[in-house]
Write an enzyme that holds these catalytic residues in place. Structure first.
Site, PDB file in Angstrom:
ATOM      1  N   HIS A 155      30.814 -52.489 -26.031  1.00  0.00           N
ATOM      2  CA  HIS A 155      31.318 -51.402 -25.176  1.00  0.00           C
ATOM      3  C   HIS A 155      32.611 -51.769 -24.451  1.00  0.00           C
ATOM      4  O   HIS A 155      33.306 -50.905 -23.948  1.00  0.00           O
ATOM      5  CB  HIS A 155      30.243 -51.010 -24.153  1.00  0.00           C
ATOM      6  N   ASP A 363      40.344 -51.499 -20.322  1.00  0.00           N
ATOM      7  CA  ASP A 363      39.050 -50.824 -20.364  1.00  0.00           C
ATOM      8  C   ASP A 363      38.642 -50.607 -21.813  1.00  0.00           C
ATOM      9  O   ASP A 363      39.486 -50.283 -22.646  1.00  0.00           O
ATOM     10  CB  ASP A 363      39.161 -49.456 -19.661  1.00  0.00           C
TER      11      ASP A 363
HETATM   12  P1  ADQ Z   1      32.018 -48.625 -17.295  1.00  0.00           P
HETATM   13  O1  ADQ Z   1      32.936 -49.781 -17.022  1.00  0.00           O
HETATM   14  O2  ADQ Z   1      30.929 -48.427 -16.340  1.00  0.00           O
HETATM   15  O3  ADQ Z   1      31.428 -48.689 -18.782  1.00  0.00           O
HETATM   16  P2  ADQ Z   1      33.169 -45.829 -17.689  1.00  0.00           P
HETATM   17  O4  ADQ Z   1      33.244 -45.583 -19.143  1.00  0.00           O
HETATM   18  O5  ADQ Z   1      34.366 -45.336 -16.947  1.00  0.00           O
HETATM   19  O6  ADQ Z   1      33.041 -47.342 -17.300  1.00  0.00           O
HETATM   20  O7  ADQ Z   1      31.916 -45.096 -17.041  1.00  0.00           O
HETATM   21  C1  ADQ Z   1      30.661 -45.056 -17.607  1.00  0.00           C
HETATM   22  C2  ADQ Z   1      29.832 -43.968 -16.933  1.00  0.00           C
HETATM   23  O8  ADQ Z   1      29.645 -44.259 -15.551  1.00  0.00           O
HETATM   24  C3  ADQ Z   1      30.489 -42.593 -17.013  1.00  0.00           C
HETATM   25  O9  ADQ Z   1      29.562 -41.623 -17.447  1.00  0.00           O
HETATM   26  C4  ADQ Z   1      30.938 -42.305 -15.590  1.00  0.00           C
HETATM   27  O10 ADQ Z   1      30.850 -40.959 -15.225  1.00  0.00           O
HETATM   28  C5  ADQ Z   1      29.981 -43.124 -14.752  1.00  0.00           C
HETATM   29  N1  ADQ Z   1      30.698 -43.515 -13.525  1.00  0.00           N
HETATM   30  C6  ADQ Z   1      31.823 -44.238 -13.428  1.00  0.00           C
HETATM   31  N2  ADQ Z   1      32.216 -44.352 -12.142  1.00  0.00           N
HETATM   32  C7  ADQ Z   1      31.318 -43.656 -11.401  1.00  0.00           C
HETATM   33  C8  ADQ Z   1      31.164 -43.377 -10.000  1.00  0.00           C
HETATM   34  N3  ADQ Z   1      32.057 -43.794  -9.130  1.00  0.00           N
HETATM   35  N4  ADQ Z   1      30.104 -42.646  -9.630  1.00  0.00           N
HETATM   36  C9  ADQ Z   1      29.209 -42.193 -10.522  1.00  0.00           C
HETATM   37  N5  ADQ Z   1      29.296 -42.397 -11.853  1.00  0.00           N
HETATM   38  C10 ADQ Z   1      30.336 -43.128 -12.281  1.00  0.00           C
HETATM   39  C11 ADQ Z   1      31.524 -49.551 -19.937  1.00  0.00           C
HETATM   40  C12 ADQ Z   1      32.942 -49.926 -20.372  1.00  0.00           C
HETATM   41  C13 ADQ Z   1      33.766 -48.674 -20.625  1.00  0.00           C
HETATM   42  C14 ADQ Z   1      33.069 -47.786 -21.662  1.00  0.00           C
HETATM   43  C15 ADQ Z   1      31.613 -47.542 -21.281  1.00  0.00           C
HETATM   44  C16 ADQ Z   1      30.843 -46.831 -22.392  1.00  0.00           C
HETATM   45  O11 ADQ Z   1      33.565 -50.744 -19.391  1.00  0.00           O
HETATM   46  O12 ADQ Z   1      35.070 -49.014 -21.085  1.00  0.00           O
HETATM   47  O13 ADQ Z   1      33.729 -46.545 -21.739  1.00  0.00           O
HETATM   48  O14 ADQ Z   1      30.951 -48.781 -21.025  1.00  0.00           O
HETATM   49  O15 ADQ Z   1      30.936 -47.514 -23.603  1.00  0.00           O
END
Ligand code: ADQ
Length: 459
Positions: A155, A363
């Site tokens: 991921h 990311d």
């Molecule tokens: P994350 O680093 O957690 O995930 P991201 O893809 O932006 O990053 O978010 C994942 C989920 O968490 C999204 O559904 C988002 O809405 C939720 N989220 C993020 N910030 C939030 C907040 N402040 N409050 C509530 N919900 C929040 C990791 C990798 C990413 C990759 C994902 C999925 O780092 O690059 O996109 O896995 O593979």
């Protein structure tokens, strides 16, 4: 006839409760279609190591949850996974801590979990392992006798070989990854990095069809950019909860343009640079004083790791300074909320915003960028400012792309997005929305599983 699906991920959905979020729903759907097992850490720590798992049956799916000891939490999870792998894979070698005891703990947990999982499989099952916590799980399963089809999806980014090799154990990790039949990445950039590592450092040969022969076996690598459930987000944005959040915020920001950022509080997300850029944009544009509000939602994560505590302090200082410099009696430029909100509320806020700021320094994909797009009002959509170092940038060319390290250019991009005429916003949004809807979360899981099934069929 396909057999069952066995999924391993650090955390699973909660047994007995509906899965929350696009990824959890997609994995749950795949599991309940084929029947199977969802394996992961229970979230609990125990005093003494237990070899078994706790099983919770839900229809044709079993949740298999394993506990960690306090030592494993420190060594495997907070240590190697989050103090070594996470920073290196996000190009932050400067923040990485390489401790051989942490690696030993990582290897031991992967071995223990691999053995448990091998025991839970049946001969015609398909295994799908997720993310950087389990880079060595496949190898351990093979050593425990599992020889069926097995795929891995990363991921987070896979770094350039020159960065990956900073990890003292890079060879052992790469060899372990090659025990899978299919190794999937978020972007073509990541896939190319992994292939280049294998050819340059492990004498692998890449066959014309893309198969890689290395360490006496053949595997496939490909990119499967993860998506979201766009329809769900669009519906949440217009749900009662979404509208109510938007109306609460709307009262406070009045008629000012809303700029929004939503992230886990992580140093990979570029939050200090984003705030600096917003401050710089205010410095450069007197006319926007009192006319824009930046809302940053960033709930703290991994607080036991020092780098995360440092980030929190840095953000507290920065917001204080920028607000101190610019705020007026009836206006505060940055509202910074170190807490989380439900998905429906976030979707409503995205829809209210004129600009979405998604500017990570690096990311894997970044699903917030896609959720921001899906939540917009087609008649009056907001503009997306997106880092060129987010995996999502490979698909979202309709965004205003920026280099988040370049504070001046990011400030200019924020300004351009705030003043962008509605016709331009609409044209960009249509392209963005088409991309988000075409390759959604269902596409992602079908594509990965079809590729894995094809390997089995091809033999
Ligand atoms: P994350 O680093 O957690 O995930 P991201 O893809 O932006 O990053 O978010 C994942 C989920 O968490 C999204 O559904 C988002 O809405 C939720 N989220 C993020 N910030 C939030 C907040 N402040 N409050 C509530 N919900 C929040 C990791 C990798 C990413 C990759 C994902 C999925 O780092 O690059 O996109 O896995 O593979």
């Amino acid at each position: 006839m396909k057999g069952r699906l066995i999924v391993a991920s650090n955390r699973t959905a909660s047994p007995g409760a509906p899965p929350v979020g696009g990824l959890a729903v997609a994995l749950w759907d795949a599991l309940s279609e084929r029947g199977g097992v969802w394996f992961g850490w229970s979230g609990d720590t125990v005093e003494r190591e237990t070899r078994g798992v706790r099983l919770f049956a839900e229809g044709n799916v079993d949740f298999a949850l394993a506990d960690l000891t306090e030592g494993e939490l420190q060594g495997y999870y907070l240590g190697y996974a989050n103090r070594a792998l996470w920073p290196v894979f996000h190009y932050r070698v400067d923040l990485a801590q390489f401790d051989e005891h942490d690696f030993a703990s990582y290897e031991k947990v992967n071995r223990r979990f691999g053995r448990v999982l091998a025991q839970l499989t049946r001969p015609d099952d398909t295994v799908w392992v997720h993310d950087y916590h389990f880079l060595m799980l496949g190898q351990e399963m093979r050593q425990s006798g599992w020889d069926g089809p097995m795929g891995f999806f990363l991921h987070i980014p896979f770094p350039a070989p020159e960065i990956f090799t900073a990890l003292p154990q890079h060879q052992r990790l790469a060899r372990a990854l090659c025990a899978f039949d299919l190794v999937g990445f978020q972007t073509d950039r990541d896939t190319a990095n992994f292939r280049r590592y294998l050819t340059e450092y492990c004498s692998a040969s890449v066959e014309p069809g893309g198969a890689i022969t290395v360490f006496d076996r053949t595997l496939r690598t490909a990119s499967f950019p993860i998506g979201i459930d766009a329809e769900e987000i669009a519906a949440l944005a217009e749900s009662e909860e979404g509208r109510s959040a938007a109306s609460r915020l709307g009262k406070i920001i009045d008629n000012r343009s809303l700029v929004i950022g939503v992230d886990r509080m992580d140093y990979s997300k570029g939050l200090p640079q984003r705030m600096e850029a917003f401050g710089r944009m205010l410095d450069d544009h007197e006319e926007l004083q009192g006319r824009v509000s930046f809302l940053q939602i960033a709930p703290p994560s991994r607080e036991a790791v020092d780098a995360y505590q440092d980030l929190r302090e840095q953000l507290d200082r920065l917001t204080g300074r920028i607000n101190g410099d610019h705020a007026d009696l009836d206006w505060v430029p940055i509202r910074y909320l170190a807490r989380s909100y439900p998905r429906a509320a976030l979707s409503g806020l995205y829809r209210l915003a004129r600009v979405g700021l998604v500017t990570p320094l690096y990311d894997g994909m970044n699903l917030v960028a896609k959720e921001f797009v899906a939540a917009q009002d087609p008649e009056d959509p907001g503009a997306l400012v997106l880092s060129e170092f987010a995996g999502a940038a490979e698909q979202l060319a309709g965004a205003v792309l920026v280099n988040p390290h370049d504070i001046m250019a990011t400030a200019d991009a924020i300004h351009a997005a705030i003043v962008m005429p509605v016709e331009d916003r609409r044209a960009r949004w249509e392209a963005l929305n088409a991309a988000v809807r075409e390759k959604d979360i269902a596409w992602w899981r079908n594509e990965f599983l079809a590729a894995l099934d094809a390997i089995r069929t091809d033999g």
